[in-house]
Design a protein around this motif. Sequence first.
Motif, PDB file in Angstrom:
ATOM      1  N   GLY A  32       0.785  -1.244   0.000  1.00 39.27           N
ATOM      2  CA  GLY A  32       0.000   0.000   0.000  1.00 39.27           C
ATOM      3  C   GLY A  32       0.810   1.284   0.000  1.00 39.27           C
ATOM      4  O   GLY A  32       0.325   2.325  -0.445  1.00 39.27           O
ATOM      5  N   TRP A  37       1.041   3.419  -3.040  1.00 36.46           N
ATOM      6  CA  TRP A  37       0.009   4.435  -3.226  1.00 36.46           C
ATOM      7  C   TRP A  37       0.172   5.561  -2.213  1.00 36.46           C
ATOM      8  O   TRP A  37       0.326   6.731  -2.559  1.00 36.46           O
ATOM      9  CB  TRP A  37      -1.391   3.803  -3.134  1.00 36.46           C
ATOM     10  CG  TRP A  37      -2.488   4.820  -3.002  1.00 36.46           C
ATOM     11  CD1 TRP A  37      -3.321   4.984  -1.932  1.00 36.46           C
ATOM     12  CD2 TRP A  37      -2.848   5.831  -3.954  1.00 36.46           C
ATOM     13  NE1 TRP A  37      -4.178   6.034  -2.172  1.00 36.46           N
ATOM     14  CE2 TRP A  37      -3.907   6.572  -3.395  1.00 36.46           C
ATOM     15  CE3 TRP A  37      -2.363   6.194  -5.220  1.00 36.46           C
ATOM     16  CZ2 TRP A  37      -4.504   7.651  -4.051  1.00 36.46           C
ATOM     17  CZ3 TRP A  37      -2.966   7.273  -5.879  1.00 36.46           C
ATOM     18  CH2 TRP A  37      -4.028   7.989  -5.295  1.00 36.46           C
ATOM     19  N   VAL A  38       0.198   5.210  -0.927  1.00 36.30           N
ATOM     20  CA  VAL A  38       0.209   6.223   0.138  1.00 36.30           C
ATOM     21  C   VAL A  38       1.423   7.146   0.021  1.00 36.30           C
ATOM     22  O   VAL A  38       1.317   8.363   0.185  1.00 36.30           O
ATOM     23  CB  VAL A  38       0.226   5.517   1.522  1.00 36.30           C
ATOM     24  CG1 VAL A  38       0.392   6.508   2.654  1.00 36.30           C
ATOM     25  CG2 VAL A  38      -1.034   4.691   1.715  1.00 36.30           C
ATOM     26  N   HIS A  61      -0.471   3.532  -8.826  1.00 35.77           N
ATOM     27  CA  HIS A  61      -1.462   2.460  -8.782  1.00 35.77           C
ATOM     28  C   HIS A  61      -1.643   1.812 -10.149  1.00 35.77           C
ATOM     29  O   HIS A  61      -1.224   2.363 -11.173  1.00 35.77           O
ATOM     30  CB  HIS A  61      -2.762   2.895  -8.107  1.00 35.77           C
ATOM     31  CG  HIS A  61      -3.666   3.786  -8.887  1.00 35.77           C
ATOM     32  ND1 HIS A  61      -4.408   3.328  -9.936  1.00 35.77           N
ATOM     33  CD2 HIS A  61      -3.980   5.098  -8.745  1.00 35.77           C
ATOM     34  CE1 HIS A  61      -5.149   4.322 -10.412  1.00 35.77           C
ATOM     35  NE2 HIS A  61      -4.896   5.416  -9.711  1.00 35.77           N
ATOM     36  N   SER A  82      -4.583  -1.076  -1.573  1.00 30.52           N
ATOM     37  CA  SER A  82      -4.749   0.276  -2.132  1.00 30.52           C
ATOM     38  C   SER A  82      -4.124   0.442  -3.513  1.00 30.52           C
ATOM     39  O   SER A  82      -4.580   1.276  -4.302  1.00 30.52           O
ATOM     40  CB  SER A  82      -4.100   1.308  -1.214  1.00 30.52           C
ATOM     41  OG  SER A  82      -4.406   1.047   0.111  1.00 30.52           O
ATOM     42  N   ARG A 128      -8.370   2.579  -8.923  1.00 26.34           N
ATOM     43  CA  ARG A 128      -9.806   2.735  -9.136  1.00 26.34           C
ATOM     44  C   ARG A 128     -10.041   3.061 -10.604  1.00 26.34           C
ATOM     45  O   ARG A 128      -9.116   3.403 -11.316  1.00 26.34           O
ATOM     46  CB  ARG A 128     -10.334   3.864  -8.262  1.00 26.34           C
ATOM     47  CG  ARG A 128      -9.542   5.163  -8.413  1.00 26.34           C
ATOM     48  CD  ARG A 128     -10.126   6.325  -7.612  1.00 26.34           C
ATOM     49  NE  ARG A 128     -10.399   5.971  -6.240  1.00 26.34           N
ATOM     50  CZ  ARG A 128     -11.632   5.795  -5.748  1.00 26.34           C
ATOM     51  NH1 ARG A 128     -12.679   5.994  -6.529  1.00 26.34           N
ATOM     52  NH2 ARG A 128     -11.821   5.470  -4.502  1.00 26.34           N
ATOM     53  N   LEU A 168     -11.727  -3.855  -1.503  1.00 22.05           N
ATOM     54  CA  LEU A 168     -11.817  -2.796  -0.488  1.00 22.05           C
ATOM     55  C   LEU A 168     -13.214  -2.200  -0.505  1.00 22.05           C
ATOM     56  O   LEU A 168     -13.935  -2.320  -1.498  1.00 22.05           O
ATOM     57  CB  LEU A 168     -10.803  -1.690  -0.799  1.00 22.05           C
ATOM     58  CG  LEU A 168      -9.336  -2.116  -0.937  1.00 22.05           C
ATOM     59  CD1 LEU A 168      -8.487  -0.918  -1.366  1.00 22.05           C
ATOM     60  CD2 LEU A 168      -8.803  -2.705   0.366  1.00 22.05           C
ATOM     61  N   GLU A 183     -12.849   3.341  -0.770  1.00 24.22           N
ATOM     62  CA  GLU A 183     -11.428   3.191  -1.116  1.00 24.22           C
ATOM     63  C   GLU A 183     -11.198   2.748  -2.552  1.00 24.22           C
ATOM     64  O   GLU A 183     -10.108   2.942  -3.084  1.00 24.22           O
ATOM     65  CB  GLU A 183     -10.756   2.222  -0.147  1.00 24.22           C
ATOM     66  CG  GLU A 183     -10.795   2.737   1.278  1.00 24.22           C
ATOM     67  CD  GLU A 183      -9.971   1.903   2.237  1.00 24.22           C
ATOM     68  OE1 GLU A 183      -8.910   1.414   1.849  1.00 24.22           O
ATOM     69  OE2 GLU A 183     -10.436   1.726   3.373  1.00 24.22           O
ATOM     70  N   THR A 184     -12.171   2.086  -3.180  1.00 27.59           N
ATOM     71  CA  THR A 184     -12.030   1.723  -4.594  1.00 27.59           C
ATOM     72  C   THR A 184     -13.414   1.512  -5.197  1.00 27.59           C
ATOM     73  O   THR A 184     -14.389   1.265  -4.470  1.00 27.59           O
ATOM     74  CB  THR A 184     -11.182   0.448  -4.796  1.00 27.59           C
ATOM     75  OG1 THR A 184     -10.912   0.302  -6.210  1.00 27.59           O
ATOM     76  CG2 THR A 184     -11.888  -0.819  -4.331  1.00 27.59           C
TER      77      THR A 184
END
Length: 270
Positions: free
Chosen positions: A71, A74-75, A80, A114, A118, A155, A159-160
Amino acid sequence: MKSAITVSLVPEAMGGPFVFWNGLENAFQQAAAQGFDAVEIFPPEASALDDTQIMAFMEHHQLAVAAVGTGAGWVKHRLHLTHPEASVRSQAKNFISEVILKAAQFRAPAILGSMQGRVEPGVERAQALDWLGEALSEAGALAASNGTVFLYEPLNRYETNLFNRQLDAADFLQERGLSTVKVLADLFHMNIEEQDLAATLRALGGMLGHVHFADSNRRAMGFGHTQGAPIIEALRSVRYSGYLSAEILPLPDSLTAARQTMESFRSLLA
Ligand code: LER
Ligand code: MN
């Protein structure tokens, strides 16, 4: 079933659902002291994990590594797998490949949460799903050739918008023949999205690869309103033998969250 507890090595993820925050040595010590079987690690990137040191902690504390999260891609790095720009998707894949290879040294799977991304504005859903499917296929093959599996985590809707429900994700993996990818069922996300947690886990059956063991409010199991007993009964009925890994908020503090998790784990499995 085996118990695990999370540690984050990523200051940018502060406020996130990880129990320990004070480095690997501290996490291994505390996990061992509370009687856990394993530690699940959330690193900033693969190169931050020193394999010799981690193997020494594993040996010294007789603990396994349950899984390694991706993750932070992404964070921390804003990468992504379903990003409209090809260069970002490609960097995201490289980031994940490195985590898979590192985790395999500890005989652990890597997790895609994550970093799945998306369906972004301007991208067709079918296109995003093709990108996701291709990336899962490559990640699954790399994991399999290194003796492990790859974990895909649906998720919740905040979140998605790719897959929010377990069985939709499982169907997608099956339709695309992604047999080296297993589903990660996070009980917190499930509490938001599923009608019946136990029935869903039963239906997942052998596709289930890992469980994030969290109560309805993402606190330690027993601190919310999820009924643990039917969940454990369902997991037993499908002969799940993997981890129940506490990916939870460190509330009211890390030690209390760890203790409560172990208390619930022991009483539910007794
Ligand atoms: C990752 O395991 C997850 O559950 C996401 O909600 C990111 O924290
Ligand atoms: Mn999770």
